[in-house]
Design an enzyme around this catalytic site. Structure first.
Site, mmCIF file in Angstrom:
data_model
loop_
_atom_site.group_PDB
_atom_site.id
_atom_site.type_symbol
_atom_site.label_atom_id
_atom_site.label_comp_id
_atom_site.label_asym_id
_atom_site.label_seq_id
_atom_site.Cartn_x
_atom_site.Cartn_y
_atom_site.Cartn_z
ATOM 1 C CG HIS A 394 -1.879 1.182 1.189
ATOM 2 N ND1 HIS A 394 -1.975 2.117 2.191
ATOM 3 C CD2 HIS A 394 -2.765 1.570 0.238
ATOM 4 C CE1 HIS A 394 -2.890 3.025 1.868
ATOM 5 N NE2 HIS A 394 -3.378 2.716 0.682
ATOM 6 C CD GLU A 483 -11.808 5.051 -3.982
ATOM 7 O OE1 GLU A 483 -12.327 4.796 -2.898
ATOM 8 O OE2 GLU A 483 -10.949 5.949 -4.108
ATOM 9 C CD GLU A 489 -13.037 4.959 0.649
ATOM 10 O OE1 GLU A 489 -12.213 4.044 0.589
ATOM 11 O OE2 GLU A 489 -12.765 6.134 0.407
#
Ligand code: NOJ
Ligand code: CA
Length: 683
Positions: A394, A483, A489
């Site tokens: 990440h 995304e 989220e």
């Protein structure tokens, strides 16, 4: 000179022409009906007059192609690429004699055109201050749109007539760390339905070294005009040396909503695979030390402090809520490995998260090689490897791309040395330097540079806060997902009640036409007990369906291991495929519902998903698509009779049955509900 072309089956036609004063225009017809009326095309430049009038046609060339190409991973293995092409060469009748060519392609599922600026005497570089490509609609169509935000696509979709589009009303936003909506424009893809039920979706393909395109809306004349994302730093939109070509301007055209999802226009308008064999990347399901941060169970940061030299030091103030610990990672790895989940994303593993967002100066905050004291990167990677799980790296850049670019080689080499083949990147916040926007040319080039560097080190990229998907995955198949929409989220923390049930039935016909989506499905603990004011607005059965509905070659099982433990419905998440031989869209209407069936590559197993908006509905399934004479062992996961996304979201019925191609089934989807079916070929 003949300046029109029709698509191979004749259904779509493009007509090109010049007005009396030499202005280029085009029209589009579908089955003889004009769907784009006379629409002009021009460019404004810095230090040069506009290219708009006095153009003459010097040449028209026709061409065609009918080929099949194979996707290394995708919604289907084989893609048909069949079009008729017309290349119109234009020259300005002036002493400068400037030149531009327009290449049109007519497909049966839509059209595309782009501008090609050849080398020429008048100039060697163009500084574009505006591209004015018009799209003149022929009715006040119903539209599904998000605002033309230069900095983010994470908006809810609006459903209005063209005449009612008001992007400026959406300027203020409590949920977004960055947003900039300068005028009444929309982002693409924007999907429309005409009064006669024809569906149109406007987007762009192969966005390379150019600014992203929004569409300015004239609500009176029902005309859209391209409005490129700019830069306050440079004051222009695009700067390019000649020769160059612009991205394709695309219109997908479908008699039924479902055919929009079938369309492969966007990838077809991109260049073939440049990377060759990328078998180091395997489509996979993955888990993450992730959702626990979004639902406030753990944190990304550890509790370090930065000293005068900018170095992060442990001053004994660790708060004990840090999620990315070696121990927690091992727990996830064990669970993933026991449940056929091949990847694990770990966020919050590197120093800097104490200052990751909300700070004006975020340069130098993150590096992408230094772990927190309680996280042993090598130990975690090795442990995962032993258990057959791949770690997904990440990199949250906090929208400081210059800091990131400086470290690209070091960061990607580290991954390569560790045998890590996937990274999730993130760009939360306003871009540094000030004046640049996420969707401008400067950032388009940054995202591409990351992709190219990643490819060099055999790494696949899943970008968050990305530039939109424009089919680049064909050329760079390491662009596996992104995304670029309001993902799951938002259900955890948004202050506006999360994603409403109609969100995904809209996304399937808008954002998903652009390419794979990292939506992160799979919340089982739907009521989110740790979040007083939030919940997920779907049933559990719909969460399962999303693995089939939303296409991505990496698909998250986003909830915590504890929330999957002992849940019979988790069987579907374990079983469902991620790479497909073929896809069929059974039914659907934009914003209402959609049902998709996909055949897994190399297994002949099928998976079916269906979702609905806030309305309950019944779907009739006919299994006639299955191979004749074969029997499938099916597991059906559907909303229980009393299920409802608000009041009873987890009520699910699971039933095993035998299915053949003569089976028919009626399935009732609850409000905000869905269903999922796995079909395993009996061998
Ligand atoms: C926003 C991303 O969408 C989310 O998935 C991620 O967890 C955070 N940024 C932190 O990088
Ligand atoms: Ca995001």
């Amino acid at each position: 000179m003949n300046t029109e072309i029709s698509s191979p089956n004749g259904i779509n036609k493009i007509e090109f022409g010049l007005s009396k004063n030499g202005s280029p225009f085009y029209l589009v017809k579908h089955k003889g009906n004009t769907i784009i009326d006379t629409s002009f095309m021009s460019f404004d430049f810095r230090n040069l007059p506009s290219l708009k009038y006095n153009l003459e046609i010097t040449d028209v060339r026709l061409n065609s192609l009918d080929e099949n190409w194979e996707m290394p991973w995708g919604e289907q293995r084989i893609v048909k690429n069949n079009y008729h092409e017309m290349l119109v060469s234009l020259r300005e009748n002036s002493p400068k004699a400037r030149k531009v060519n327009i290449r049109f392609k007519a497909y049966d599922d839509g059209i595309g055109f782009r501008y090609e600026f050849p080398k020429q005497r008048a100039t060697d570089t163009l500084i574009i201050t505006d591209e004015n490509t018009e799209f003149k609609l022929t009715g006040d169509h119903m539209c599904w749109w998000i605002p033309g935000d230069w900095d983010i696509y994470e908006h809810l979709y609006n459903s209005t007539k063209i005449s009612e589009i008001d992007a400026l009303a959406l300027k203020e936003h409590v949920n977004l760390a960055q947003t900039f909506i300068p005028e009444n424009a929309v982002n693409t893809p924007i999907t429309m339905r005409t009064e006669n039920g024809l569906h149109l979706s406007f987007h762009e393909a192969n966005l390379t070294d150019y600014a992203g395109m929004t569409l300015k809306v004239d609500t009176k004349t029902l005309k859209f005009t391209s409005e490129l994302v700019g830069s306050d730093r440079t004051g222009y939109k695009v700067k390019r040396a000649l020769p160059f070509t612009t991205p394709w301007r695309t219109i997908q055209i479908a008699d039924k909503a479902t055919e929009l999802i079938d369309s492969k226009l966007i990838v077809n308008l991109n260049e073939p695979n440049k990377l060759g064999d990328i078998s180091w990347f395997k489509p996979m399901k993955y888990m993450g030390i992730w959702w626990e941060m979004h639902i406030d169970v753990a944190s990304w940061d550890y509790g370090m402090e930065q000293n005068e030299n900018g170095k992060w030091v442990d001053t004994g103030k660790a708060h004990g809520r840090h999620g990315a610990t070696t121990e927690n990672a091992k727990k996830y790895i064990d669970f993933a490995s026991e449940n056929n989940i091949k990847g694990l994303l770990i966020e919050g593993w590197n120093t800097g998260w104490e200052r990751w967002t909300g700070f004006a100066d975020r340069e130098g905050i993150f590096d992408f090689v230094t772990p927190y004291p309680d996280y042993d990167l090598e130990e975690v990677v090795n442990y995962a490897k032993e258990k057959g799980v791949d770690i997904i790296m990440h990199h949250e850049t906090s929208a400081a791309p210059r800091t990131y670019e400086k470290q690209l080689d070091t960061a990607y080499k580290l991954m390569h040395d560790l045998g890590i083949h996937a990274v999730k990147t993130g760009y939360v916040g306003k871009i540094i330097p000030k004046g640049e926007y996420h969707h401008g040319q400067w950032m388009v080039n940054h995202y591409r540079k990351v992709l190219e560097t990643a490819a060099k080190y055999e790494v696949a990229v899943d970008a968050h806060e990305p530039i939109k998907a424009t089919g680049i995955r064909r050329t760079y198949p390491n662009a596996v997902s992104r995304e670029g929409l309001r993902g799951q989220e938002f259900n955890a923390w948004s202050q506006d009640g999360g994603n409403p049930p109609e969100h995904l039935p809209i996304v399937a016909f808008t954002r998903m036409l652009a390419g794979p989506i990292d939506f992160t499905p799979g919340v089982f603990d739907i009521s989110l007990p740790t979040k007083e004011n939030n919940q997920v607005n779907t049933t559990l059965a719909q969460q399962l369906a999303l693995y089939v509905i939303i296409y991505s070659p990496i698909q998250m099982a986003c909830d915590l291991p504890d929330n999957y433990e002992g849940q019979p419905a988790f069987q579907f998440v374990k079983d469902v495929g991620v790479d497909w031989e073929q896809t069929q869209v059974l039914n659907g209407e934009v914003g209402d519902y959609v049902t998709i069936e996909r055949e897994e590559k190399n297994t002949e197993n099928w998976f079916i998903g269906g979702i609905t908006d806030e309305n309950s509905r019944e779907i009739n399934l006919d299994f006639g698509f299955l191979t004749d004479g074969k029997t499938y062992d099916a597991i059906i996961y559907r909303d229980a009779k009393d299920a409802n996304f608000k009041t009873n979201p987890t009520a699910i019925d699971i039933e095993k049955m035998e299915i053949t191609n003569s089976t028919k089934l009626n399935i009732v989807l609850a409000e905000g509900g869905g269903f999922a079916i796995s079909l395993t070929l009996r061998k």
